[in-house]
Design an enzyme around this catalytic site. Structure first.
Site, mmCIF file in Angstrom:
data_model
loop_
_atom_site.group_PDB
_atom_site.id
_atom_site.type_symbol
_atom_site.label_atom_id
_atom_site.label_comp_id
_atom_site.label_asym_id
_atom_site.label_seq_id
_atom_site.Cartn_x
_atom_site.Cartn_y
_atom_site.Cartn_z
ATOM 1 N N LYS A 79 5.104 7.093 -11.152
ATOM 2 C CA LYS A 79 4.113 8.094 -11.556
ATOM 3 C C LYS A 79 4.715 9.504 -11.666
ATOM 4 C CE LYS A 79 0.029 5.607 -9.906
ATOM 5 N NZ LYS A 79 -1.197 5.664 -9.105
ATOM 6 N N ASP A 115 -6.796 8.663 -11.484
ATOM 7 C CA ASP A 115 -7.092 7.996 -10.201
ATOM 8 C C ASP A 115 -8.270 8.640 -9.469
ATOM 9 O OD1 ASP A 115 -5.272 5.923 -10.304
ATOM 10 O OD2 ASP A 115 -3.674 7.043 -9.313
HETATM 11 P P1 NDP Z 1 2.722 5.239 -0.732
HETATM 12 O O1 NDP Z 1 3.863 4.316 -0.516
HETATM 13 O O2 NDP Z 1 2.908 6.501 -1.494
HETATM 14 O O3 NDP Z 1 2.126 5.664 0.730
HETATM 15 C C1 NDP Z 1 1.877 4.689 1.697
HETATM 16 C C2 NDP Z 1 1.033 5.293 2.827
HETATM 17 O O4 NDP Z 1 0.657 4.242 3.719
HETATM 18 C C3 NDP Z 1 1.776 6.342 3.669
HETATM 19 O O5 NDP Z 1 0.846 7.316 4.088
HETATM 20 C C4 NDP Z 1 2.269 5.502 4.857
HETATM 21 O O6 NDP Z 1 2.485 6.230 6.036
HETATM 22 C C5 NDP Z 1 1.084 4.594 5.040
HETATM 23 N N1 NDP Z 1 1.389 3.343 5.772
HETATM 24 C C6 NDP Z 1 2.126 2.298 5.329
HETATM 25 N N2 NDP Z 1 2.155 1.321 6.275
HETATM 26 C C7 NDP Z 1 1.409 1.774 7.320
HETATM 27 C C8 NDP Z 1 1.058 1.229 8.590
HETATM 28 N N3 NDP Z 1 1.482 0.022 8.979
HETATM 29 N N4 NDP Z 1 0.282 1.961 9.414
HETATM 30 C C9 NDP Z 1 -0.151 3.194 9.032
HETATM 31 N N5 NDP Z 1 0.151 3.770 7.852
HETATM 32 C C10 NDP Z 1 0.925 3.060 7.002
HETATM 33 O O7 NDP Z 1 1.582 4.326 -1.383
HETATM 34 P P2 NDP Z 1 0.309 4.848 -2.230
HETATM 35 O O8 NDP Z 1 -0.213 6.040 -1.531
HETATM 36 O O9 NDP Z 1 0.666 4.998 -3.658
HETATM 37 O O10 NDP Z 1 -0.695 3.603 -2.147
HETATM 38 C C11 NDP Z 1 -1.485 3.377 -0.991
HETATM 39 C C12 NDP Z 1 -2.492 2.263 -1.300
HETATM 40 O O11 NDP Z 1 -3.447 2.708 -2.254
HETATM 41 C C13 NDP Z 1 -1.831 1.021 -1.877
HETATM 42 O O12 NDP Z 1 -2.335 -0.106 -1.169
HETATM 43 C C14 NDP Z 1 -2.267 1.001 -3.330
HETATM 44 O O13 NDP Z 1 -2.437 -0.305 -3.830
HETATM 45 C C15 NDP Z 1 -3.634 1.696 -3.239
HETATM 46 N N6 NDP Z 1 -4.011 2.317 -4.535
HETATM 47 C C16 NDP Z 1 -5.141 1.866 -5.169
HETATM 48 C C17 NDP Z 1 -5.528 2.403 -6.384
HETATM 49 C C18 NDP Z 1 -6.769 1.875 -7.051
HETATM 50 O O14 NDP Z 1 -6.979 2.136 -8.243
HETATM 51 N N7 NDP Z 1 -7.624 1.158 -6.344
HETATM 52 C C19 NDP Z 1 -4.763 3.473 -7.053
HETATM 53 C C20 NDP Z 1 -3.597 3.904 -6.291
HETATM 54 C C21 NDP Z 1 -3.248 3.325 -5.085
HETATM 55 P P3 NDP Z 1 3.925 6.964 6.307
HETATM 56 O O15 NDP Z 1 3.889 8.237 5.514
HETATM 57 O O16 NDP Z 1 3.916 7.179 7.771
HETATM 58 O O17 NDP Z 1 4.974 5.994 5.833
#
Ligand code: NDP
Length: 288
Positions: A79, A115
């Protein structure tokens, strides 16, 4: 099963081409959704899923244009790359610095980000839930959390508390939005002391890895909206928590996915599809 409408690209004619680019991308529901929208509105197009490794999006898009490509959806992890290569963009894409939609304007790509609109339309129009005045907990500080934060504020929520596993990322997101009166951070491990919220958004990818968030029931009240941006299996654990906590609503991100696609479709074609039948069909498929 969701039968994709008969593909007009089966015909040996030259069609305007659209595609979702990501890495990986084979799992993407975007081709099904966009083909269903096109079928509904009688628009002939071809929509594919194209895998592009990070650093290769510009080259993949230029090949795509050579083959008739005029519109692209962009998903993880491309993105920011999509935004950087566009020569023009919408105000909301500029604010975020990342794009999920590209439209070919003859000699350059125009970038948008749908989004946030997708989330707000799903909550407000499909589920008829008013976000105004709600005190929101946003769990996560990655791309999805960043993508929806301005839209939540624009929708009139009164306060947003950001909690993230890595608290520094929560602070960065808070600094980036620059609205100290309405946006603050809280340690994820210490939510028991944070009181309750009128809406809790799970914007983490924990569920994608089969991991569960350890959220206390004290953050919910009987009118709380619990919303997981993930959908399908990835949302199961958070939605189970929401029901056990007595939240008024426990929703997953399937509706957001369909609505963000509809906004992209409208940008490309000038027509807004009816999202409800496509959403219902995807829901039935997920339950089957
Ligand atoms: P990123 O990889 O950018 O961020 C992941 C986030 O999840 C970070 O804040 C990370 O924390 C956190 N995280 C991961 N594992 C854990 C855990 N075990 N416990 C706590 N926190 C955790 O991903 P995105 O932000 O792009 O995506 C997040 C979700 O949103 C995905 O599941 C994606 O499919 C969904 N999504 C859905 C959309 C829709 O249209 N419905 C559109 C866009 C996204 P840390 O910073 O500490 O690593």
């Amino acid at each position: 099963m969701f039968e994709a409408p008969k593909l007009v690209d089966d015909l040996n004619v030259s069609l305007a081409r659209y595609a979702v680019f990501g890495h990986p991308v084979a799992h993407s529901k975007s081709p099904l959704i966009h083909r269903a929208f096109a079928h509904q509105l009688g628009i002939a197009l071809r929509y594919d899923a194209i895998d592009a490794a990070p650093g290769t999006l510009a080259a993949a898009l230029s090949r795509f244009v050579g083959e008739g490509g005029v519109g692209a959806s962009v998903t993880l992890p491309l993105k920011a790359e999509a935004f950087a290569l566009a020569k023009a963009c919408s105000a909301r894409a500029k604010r975020l610095g990342v794009a999920n939609t590209l439209a070919w304007h003859g000699d350059h790509w125009f970038a948008d980000n749908t989004d946030g609109e997708g989330l707000i339309r799903d909550i407000g129009e499909r589920h008829r839930i008013d976000l105004r005045g709600r005190r929101v907990l946003l769990v996560g500080a990655g791309g999805a959390a960043q993508g929806v934060l301005p839209a939540l504020l624009d929708a009139g929520v009164s306060k947003v508390t950001i909690s993230n596993r890595d608290p520094q990322r929560a602070d960065q997101l808070c600094d980036w939005i620059g609205d100290p009166a309405r946006v603050q951070t809280w340690y994820l491990d210490d939510l028991r002391r944070a009181g309750d919220f009128d809406a809790v958004f799970n914007a983490t990818s924990a569920g994608q890895y089969g991991q569960a968030l350890d959220l206390p029931f004290t953050i919910a009240n009987p009118r709380t909206l619990a919303y997981d941006l993930s959908y399908g299996k990835a949302a199961t654990s958070f939605l189970a928590w929401a029901r056990a906590a007595g939240c008024a609503y426990a929703l997953d991100g399937l509706g957001m996915l369909v609505e963000q696609a509809a906004a992209a479709f409208e940008l490309w074609h000038g027509d807004r599809p009816d999202t409800e039948p496509v959403y219902r069909q995807l829901q039935r498929d997920a339950a089957a």
